[in-house]
Write a protein that holds these residues in place. Structure first.
Motif, PDB file in Angstrom:
ATOM      1  N   LEU A   2      83.344  -0.357-136.741  1.00 21.77           N
ATOM      2  CA  LEU A   2      83.126   0.629-135.686  1.00 21.77           C
ATOM      3  C   LEU A   2      84.411   1.377-135.356  1.00 21.77           C
ATOM      4  O   LEU A   2      84.412   2.599-135.181  1.00 21.77           O
ATOM      5  CB  LEU A   2      82.594  -0.062-134.427  1.00 21.77           C
ATOM      6  CG  LEU A   2      81.135  -0.512-134.473  1.00 21.77           C
ATOM      7  CD1 LEU A   2      80.816  -1.405-133.277  1.00 21.77           C
ATOM      8  CD2 LEU A   2      80.197   0.699-134.475  1.00 21.77           C
ATOM      9  N   ALA A   3      85.522   0.652-135.288  1.00 18.75           N
ATOM     10  CA  ALA A   3      86.790   1.273-134.925  1.00 18.75           C
ATOM     11  C   ALA A   3      87.255   2.286-135.960  1.00 18.75           C
ATOM     12  O   ALA A   3      87.937   3.260-135.623  1.00 18.75           O
ATOM     13  CB  ALA A   3      87.861   0.191-134.742  1.00 18.75           C
ATOM     14  N   GLU A   4      86.889   2.089-137.226  1.00 16.76           N
ATOM     15  CA  GLU A   4      87.418   2.932-138.292  1.00 16.76           C
ATOM     16  C   GLU A   4      86.450   4.019-138.742  1.00 16.76           C
ATOM     17  O   GLU A   4      86.749   4.762-139.687  1.00 16.76           O
ATOM     18  CB  GLU A   4      87.823   2.053-139.474  1.00 16.76           C
ATOM     19  CG  GLU A   4      88.929   1.081-139.080  1.00 16.76           C
ATOM     20  CD  GLU A   4      89.627   0.459-140.267  1.00 16.76           C
ATOM     21  OE1 GLU A   4      89.215   0.727-141.415  1.00 16.76           O
ATOM     22  OE2 GLU A   4      90.591  -0.277-140.035  1.00 16.76           O
TER      23      GLU A   4
ATOM     24  N   ALA B   4      80.729   8.052-136.005  1.00 21.80           N
ATOM     25  CA  ALA B   4      80.242   6.782-135.466  1.00 21.80           C
ATOM     26  C   ALA B   4      78.804   6.504-135.898  1.00 21.80           C
ATOM     27  O   ALA B   4      77.963   7.400-135.870  1.00 21.80           O
ATOM     28  CB  ALA B   4      80.325   6.795-133.947  1.00 21.80           C
ATOM     29  N   PRO B   5      78.515   5.263-136.296  1.00 20.18           N
ATOM     30  CA  PRO B   5      77.132   4.907-136.627  1.00 20.18           C
ATOM     31  C   PRO B   5      76.326   4.632-135.371  1.00 20.18           C
ATOM     32  O   PRO B   5      76.877   4.481-134.278  1.00 20.18           O
ATOM     33  CB  PRO B   5      77.317   3.626-137.444  1.00 20.18           C
ATOM     34  CG  PRO B   5      78.534   2.990-136.844  1.00 20.18           C
ATOM     35  CD  PRO B   5      79.450   4.133-136.473  1.00 20.18           C
ATOM     36  N   GLN B   6      75.018   4.562-135.527  1.00 14.74           N
ATOM     37  CA  GLN B   6      74.132   4.101-134.458  1.00 14.74           C
ATOM     38  C   GLN B   6      74.205   2.577-134.430  1.00 14.74           C
ATOM     39  O   GLN B   6      74.241   1.931-135.474  1.00 14.74           O
ATOM     40  CB  GLN B   6      72.693   4.535-134.740  1.00 14.74           C
ATOM     41  CG  GLN B   6      72.529   6.028-134.918  1.00 14.74           C
ATOM     42  CD  GLN B   6      72.034   6.710-133.658  1.00 14.74           C
ATOM     43  OE1 GLN B   6      71.423   6.086-132.809  1.00 14.74           O
ATOM     44  NE2 GLN B   6      72.291   7.998-133.557  1.00 14.74           N
ATOM     45  N   VAL B   7      74.246   2.013-133.235  1.00 14.12           N
ATOM     46  CA  VAL B   7      74.366   0.566-133.078  1.00 14.12           C
ATOM     47  C   VAL B   7      73.099   0.047-132.397  1.00 14.12           C
ATOM     48  O   VAL B   7      72.820   0.384-131.250  1.00 14.12           O
ATOM     49  CB  VAL B   7      75.603   0.180-132.254  1.00 14.12           C
ATOM     50  CG1 VAL B   7      75.764  -1.336-132.215  1.00 14.12           C
ATOM     51  CG2 VAL B   7      76.858   0.827-132.832  1.00 14.12           C
TER      52      VAL B   7
ATOM     53  N   LEU C 121      74.034  -1.639-137.802  1.00 17.76           N
ATOM     54  CA  LEU C 121      74.607  -0.303-137.893  1.00 17.76           C
ATOM     55  C   LEU C 121      73.802   0.563-138.850  1.00 17.76           C
ATOM     56  O   LEU C 121      73.458   0.131-139.956  1.00 17.76           O
ATOM     57  CB  LEU C 121      76.065  -0.382-138.385  1.00 17.76           C
ATOM     58  CG  LEU C 121      76.996  -1.325-137.617  1.00 17.76           C
ATOM     59  CD1 LEU C 121      78.402  -1.274-138.218  1.00 17.76           C
ATOM     60  CD2 LEU C 121      77.028  -1.004-136.136  1.00 17.76           C
ATOM     61  N   THR C 122      73.520   1.787-138.424  1.00 20.70           N
ATOM     62  CA  THR C 122      72.866   2.762-139.299  1.00 20.70           C
ATOM     63  C   THR C 122      73.613   4.083-139.177  1.00 20.70           C
ATOM     64  O   THR C 122      74.108   4.439-138.107  1.00 20.70           O
ATOM     65  CB  THR C 122      71.386   2.967-138.942  1.00 20.70           C
ATOM     66  OG1 THR C 122      71.272   3.323-137.559  1.00 20.70           O
ATOM     67  CG2 THR C 122      70.591   1.694-139.189  1.00 20.70           C
ATOM     68  N   GLY C 123      73.662   4.804-140.291  1.00 20.16           N
ATOM     69  CA  GLY C 123      74.373   6.076-140.280  1.00 20.16           C
ATOM     70  C   GLY C 123      75.877   5.845-140.226  1.00 20.16           C
ATOM     71  O   GLY C 123      76.384   4.764-140.472  1.00 20.16           O
TER      72      GLY C 123
END
Length: 238
Positions: free
Chosen positions: A95-97, A101-104, A110-112
């Motif tokens: 998530l940090a990198e 940003a993906p959907q959580v 995680l998606t996208g």
């Protein structure tokens, strides 16, 4: 390395500030034209910027000792810094990198999202195709412990989010190519990342008081010859 931080990401901790030569990739937040001053955002323990050659000279040179190594000596992944978010350390690094940003969803599914893998300069758009790599691999850490670490220190390294560089999200293919090799045995396929790679490797070893062997040191010195403007800032691990 990219260090774009989405809303769910961890707070930025600029512990290793690396200045590459003008021809190198400068897109990563860990690569800065002006390293953070001592005692500011990085914290009171941050060491002053060192040219890469000088940083290498600070490393202790010792023989490796692989006998007795087992991956499960380094407990990972733990609950991460944000225990209530349902994400373990690995997912928090991903998530940090994220550049996008993906959907959580529940259970930290995680998606996208989108990531740039620094080792091979590949854009990854599926989190399942990412590995979170220990920049200095766990087997190499074991080889390089100057005195045997406690279980707690090994877990702390394996889940280190106190530096933005101990853990890095990269393409699974590049991580598996690297495996547990040091810079004498493997370098990223993206040559523009070599100065950053060498400096981050050295900074991580200094952060954790890890030794290098002769071949590893010679390889790092060889890289430093082409990285005359590269500097390293590190903060010793607690």
């Amino acid at each position: 390395m990219q260090r774009g931080l989405p809303a769910l990401a961890l707070a930025a901790l600029p512990l290793l500030a690396i200045t590459p030569p003008a021809s190198a990739d400068t897109s990563a937040a860990a690569v800065a034209a002006t390293p953070a001053p001592v005692g500011t955002a990085g914290g009171a323990g941050v060491r002053a910027p060192l040219p890469l050659f000088e940083a290498i000279d600070k490393l202790s040179v010792e023989e490796e000792h692989r006998a007795g190594y087992k991956r499960d000596l380094y407990k990972h992944w733990n609950r991460g810094l944000n225990a209530g978010d349902g994400c373990d350390t690995r997912k928090e690094v991903i998530l940090a990198e994220a550049g996008v940003a993906p959907q959580v969803a529940a259970g930290c599914k995680l998606t996208g999202g989108s990531w740039r893998s620094a080792y091979d300069n590949v854009v990854v758009t599926d989190a399942a195709r990412l590995d979170v790599d220990h920049f200095v691999p766990l087997a190499e850490v074991y080889d390089s412990e100057r005195t045997p670490w406690s279980a707690a220190r090994r877990e702390a390294y394996a889940n280190d989010q106190g530096s933005p560089d101990t853990l890095i999200a990269v393409s699974a293919a590049s991580n598996r190519s690297k495996a547990d090799k040091d810079p004498a045995e493997w370098l990223p396929s993206d040559g523009s990342y070599h100065c950053t790679y060498a400096a981050t490797w050295v900074g991580t070893k200094l952060r954790w008081d890890l030794a290098v062997d002769d071949a590893e040191r010679e390889a790092l010195l060889g890289l430093a010859e082409d990285c005359s403007t590269t500097t390293v800032v590190y903060e010793p691990a607690p």
